[in-house]
Scaffold this motif. Structure first.
Motif, short mmCIF file in Angstrom:
data_model
loop_
_atom_site.label_atom_id
_atom_site.label_comp_id
_atom_site.label_asym_id
_atom_site.label_seq_id
_atom_site.Cartn_x
_atom_site.Cartn_y
_atom_site.Cartn_z
N ALA A 1 -1.87 -1.16 -5.66
CA ALA A 1 -1.01 -1.73 -4.61
C ALA A 1 0.42 -1.23 -4.71
CB ALA A 1 -1.04 -3.25 -4.73
N SER A 2 0.87 -0.88 -5.93
CA SER A 2 2.27 -0.46 -6.08
C SER A 2 2.59 0.81 -5.29
CB SER A 2 2.59 -0.24 -7.57
OG SER A 2 2.39 -1.46 -8.27
N GLY B 1 0.96 0.39 -12.53
CA GLY B 1 1.68 0.01 -11.31
C GLY B 1 3.04 -0.53 -11.73
N PHE B 2 3.65 -1.32 -10.84
CA PHE B 2 4.97 -1.89 -11.18
C PHE B 2 4.90 -2.68 -12.49
CE2 PHE B 2 5.57 -2.35 -6.31
CZ PHE B 2 6.01 -1.05 -6.21
N LEU C 1 -2.87 3.07 -20.11
CA LEU C 1 -4.11 3.70 -19.64
C LEU C 1 -4.25 3.42 -18.15
CD1 LEU C 1 -6.45 2.56 -22.57
CD2 LEU C 1 -5.41 4.82 -22.24
N ALA D 1 -2.48 -5.17 -16.93
CA ALA D 1 -1.60 -5.06 -15.75
C ALA D 1 -2.39 -4.43 -14.62
CB ALA D 1 -0.35 -4.25 -16.10
N ASN E 1 -4.07 -6.14 -12.34
CA ASN E 1 -3.95 -7.01 -11.17
C ASN E 1 -5.27 -7.29 -10.45
OD1 ASN E 1 -2.96 -8.44 -8.94
ND2 ASN E 1 -0.97 -7.49 -9.19
N GLY F 1 0.72 -10.78 -2.89
CA GLY F 1 1.41 -9.95 -1.90
C GLY F 1 2.92 -9.99 -2.00
N HIS F 2 3.48 -10.56 -3.08
CA HIS F 2 4.93 -10.57 -3.26
C HIS F 2 5.31 -9.87 -4.55
CE1 HIS F 2 5.02 -13.68 -0.16
NE2 HIS F 2 6.31 -13.44 -0.08
C1 LIG Z 1 -0.76 -3.01 2.02
C2 LIG Z 1 0.05 -3.83 1.05
C3 LIG Z 1 1.31 -4.27 1.41
C4 LIG Z 1 2.09 -5.00 0.50
N1 LIG Z 1 3.38 -5.27 0.83
C5 LIG Z 1 4.19 -5.85 -0.08
C6 LIG Z 1 5.57 -5.99 0.18
O1 LIG Z 1 6.08 -5.53 1.20
N2 LIG Z 1 6.34 -6.64 -0.74
C7 LIG Z 1 5.81 -7.11 -1.91
O2 LIG Z 1 6.55 -7.70 -2.71
N3 LIG Z 1 4.51 -6.92 -2.22
C8 LIG Z 1 3.70 -6.28 -1.35
N4 LIG Z 1 2.40 -6.04 -1.66
C9 LIG Z 1 1.92 -6.46 -2.99
C10 LIG Z 1 2.41 -5.52 -4.10
O3 LIG Z 1 2.17 -4.19 -3.73
C11 LIG Z 1 1.68 -5.86 -5.39
O4 LIG Z 1 1.92 -7.22 -5.69
C12 LIG Z 1 2.15 -5.04 -6.59
O5 LIG Z 1 2.20 -3.68 -6.29
C13 LIG Z 1 1.21 -5.27 -7.76
O6 LIG Z 1 1.61 -4.44 -8.82
P1 LIG Z 1 0.73 -4.36 -10.13
O7 LIG Z 1 1.34 -3.36 -11.01
O8 LIG Z 1 0.50 -5.72 -10.65
O9 LIG Z 1 -0.72 -3.88 -9.62
P2 LIG Z 1 -1.21 -2.47 -9.05
O10 LIG Z 1 -0.12 -1.71 -8.42
O11 LIG Z 1 -2.43 -2.73 -8.24
O12 LIG Z 1 -1.59 -1.67 -10.35
C14 LIG Z 1 -2.80 -1.88 -11.06
C15 LIG Z 1 -3.19 -0.52 -11.65
O13 LIG Z 1 -4.28 -0.73 -12.54
C16 LIG Z 1 -5.12 0.39 -12.46
N5 LIG Z 1 -6.43 0.01 -12.99
C17 LIG Z 1 -7.30 -0.87 -12.46
N6 LIG Z 1 -8.39 -0.98 -13.23
C18 LIG Z 1 -8.20 -0.16 -14.30
C19 LIG Z 1 -8.99 0.17 -15.42
N7 LIG Z 1 -10.20 -0.36 -15.64
N8 LIG Z 1 -8.50 1.07 -16.31
C20 LIG Z 1 -7.28 1.65 -16.11
N9 LIG Z 1 -6.50 1.37 -15.04
C21 LIG Z 1 -6.96 0.47 -14.15
C22 LIG Z 1 -5.15 0.71 -10.96
O14 LIG Z 1 -5.59 2.01 -10.69
C23 LIG Z 1 -3.70 0.46 -10.59
O15 LIG Z 1 -2.92 1.63 -10.64
C24 LIG Z 1 1.57 -5.34 -0.78
C25 LIG Z 1 0.29 -4.90 -1.15
C26 LIG Z 1 -0.47 -4.15 -0.25
C27 LIG Z 1 -1.83 -3.67 -0.68
#
Ligand SMILES: Cc1cc2nc3c(=O)[nH]c(=O)nc-3n(C[C@H](O)[C@H](O)[C@H](O)COP(=O)(O)OP(=O)(O)OC[C@H]3O[C@@H](n4cnc5c(N)ncnc54)[C@H](O)[C@@H]3O)c2cc1C
Length: 453
Positions: free
Chosen positions: A78-79, A49-50, A69, A246, A248, A386-387
């Motif tokens: 969520a990204s 994700g991000f 991975l 990462a 989350n 959520g941010h």
């Molecule tokens: C509906 C919704 C609206 C939102 N709106 C906003 C907004 O407007 N502004 C804002 O700032 N934030 C918003 N957010 C929050 C924001 O999207 C998240 O904080 C951010 O995307 C998190 O990024 P991340 O990379 O940490 O996690 P994620 O994007 O969740 O990435 C985690 C990745 O890990 C992978 N993964 C999980 N387990 C495993 C495993 N065992 N092996 C390999 N891969 C795995 C998943 O498939 C996923 O791709 C919102 C979230 C949602 C759901």
């Protein structure tokens, strides 16, 4: 069909147009291979994700060999599903934060959220990512007079802590063309809205081009501790001196952070593209993303293809911190009700898609960023509550520097003791009660709005 039945049919449709991978993204046309066999790297990252992709890009820029991975495809979490608000430090749970870490540390954390906006803007330029970003600023609005005092007090505290904003009375809201359901509010000058699917896909493209080894369809099943970590998927293993989780909201399922964060389901609906006349009827020329001052906010934004995306309003928690990828039908219905109530000129517009995703939150609302293991080489980031569009991108720089032996001042600012989560079934009962109470209070406000209209 009577008007009432037509409207009911439109509202019900929200649950029939569910998309399990969200409304912004498709499976990539160039899927990256699944991991097979043994591979070595300087850093192995779980989750694309991000956070995972930004960390990978920052590390690669510092000369590291990086493997990512991803259990499905980049942007599956969520990204690829969020509302696309690139937001700074306004609207955070300052009171909750201050109880935990005190005012001085909170103001450094607020500045971290603020600087996350500039970080993403700079990366969009650097990687040449076109994701329909409009630097419109954002608006936090009240829909009923009873919300005014809290909204204003939060805004003022946010300003004191370093998040700029300007109060908008009803005349200013109308002069800006903000739809009339939103009575008053405040505008934050920085940030705006983007297309999250295009943003995360752009990061994926940039990472592949930079030489990051991305393995998709590669769920991590376990990892070992030690000076060299072995990170295992069904048919492969990556050996590396550093691991970054990462993943989350999904991290508790890997056996880490279950005592620190809980996943919450957040949902969204998107309308069909609006006609020119419907867009004109809104008068919303600045296209600022709008969130409301409910306990669980509503968010309303236009997209570059003139649809309206509405998110949040109802949060949910699944027993045992699980994250089932399933429809949240009652929530889509509630979001549809919000659409037609807040935008009465759009009563003929149909809903094109609905979806849900998972964020993670800590009981103090603060980000959870750090390292664990005897060798302090298992790094993690979660709890963005959520941010995360800004901060879960910006954290990539902090983690990369940390792995390279430096400590960014914001990494230091984020260090604190996260409160322990409750064991089940207590956590389920506590979160369900809390959310139930918040939804009840929010619905009370909504009923008062209906009575006034
Ligand atoms: C509906 C919704 C609206 C939102 N709106 C906003 C907004 O407007 N502004 C804002 O700032 N934030 C918003 N957010 C929050 C924001 O999207 C998240 O904080 C951010 O995307 C998190 O990024 P991340 O990379 O940490 O996690 P994620 O994007 O969740 O990435 C985690 C990745 O890990 C992978 N993964 C999980 N387990 C495993 C495993 N065992 N092996 C390999 N891969 C795995 C998943 O498939 C996923 O791709 C919102 C979230 C949602 C759901």
């Amino acid at each position: 069909m009577s008007m009432h039945r037509e409207m009911e049919a439109r509202i019900s449709r929200a649950a029939d147009v569910y998309r399990p991978i969200g409304g912004w993204i498709e499976r990539p046309s160039d899927p990256q291979p699944a991991l097979e066999g043994e591979v070595s790297a300087d850093v192995v990252i779980v989750g694309a994700g991000f956070a995972g992709l930004s960390t990978a890009l920052e590390l690669t820029a510092r000369g590291a060999q990086v493997v990512v991975l991803e259990r499905e495809f980049a942007g599956f979490g969520a990204s690829g599903r969020n509302a696309g608000y690139l937001a700074g430090g306004q609207g955070l749970d300052y009171h909750l934060f201050m109880k935990r870490v005190g005012r001085e540390q909170v103001s450094r954390i607020v500045r971290y959220f603020e600087d996350g906006v500039a970080y993403v803007e700079q990366k969009l330029d650097q990687y040449g990512i076109d994701c329909d970003y409009i630097r419109s600023g954002l608006i936090r609005a009240g829909v009923h007079a009873s919300q005014q005092k809290v909204l204003r007090a939060n805004m003022e505290l946010g300003i004191e802590l370093g998040a700029p904003a300007r109060y908008l009375d009803e005349a200013e809201m109308r002069a800006r063309g903000i739809p009339p359901a939103f009575l008053f509010g405040y505008a934050t000058p920085g940030g705006g809205t983007l297309h999250p699917g295009k943003y995360v896909s752009g990061l994926r493209r940039a990472a592949i081009a930079a030489g990051v080894k991305l393995y998709e369809s590669s769920p991590v099943r376990s990892f070992s501790e030690g000076a060299t970590i072995a990170c295992r998927t069904d048919r492969g293993v990556v050996h590396a001196p550093h691991l970054v989780l990462a993943s989350n909201a999904y991290t508790p399922q890997l056996g880490l952070l279950r005592d620190k964060v809980a996943p919450l389901r957040v949902s969204a609906i998107e309308t069909e593209p609006l006609s020119d006349a419907q867009i004109a009827s809104l008068g919303w020329h600045g296209r600022e993303g709008i969130t409301t001052q409910h306990l669980v906010m509503e968010s309303h934004r236009l997209t570059a293809h003139n649809s309206l995306v509405i998110t949040t309003k109802r949060l949910d928690y699944a027993y045992g911190s699980s994250t089932p990828n399933i429809a949240a039908k009652p929530t889509y219905r509630d979001l549809a009700v919000a659409l037609y109530e807040r935008f009465p000129t759009l009563r003929d517009v149909s809903i094109r898609s609905s979806w849900s995703g998972y964020i993670s939150f800590a009981y103090d609302g603060l980000p959870v960023v750090g390292a664990t293991g005897d060798h302090r080489n298992i790094h993690y980031t979660a709890g963005c509550s959520g941010h995360g569009v800004g901060t879960q991108s910006f954290v990539g720089l902090l983690l990369a520097e940390r792995i390279k032996g430096e400590t960014h001042p914001y990494y230091a600012a984020l260090q604190h003791k996260t409160p322990s989560t409750l064991p089940e079934p207590l956590q389920w009962v506590a979160i369900k009660s809390l959310l139930g109470g918040a939804h009840f209070m929010d619905e009370r406000v909504n009923r008062r709005v209906r009575r006034n209209s």
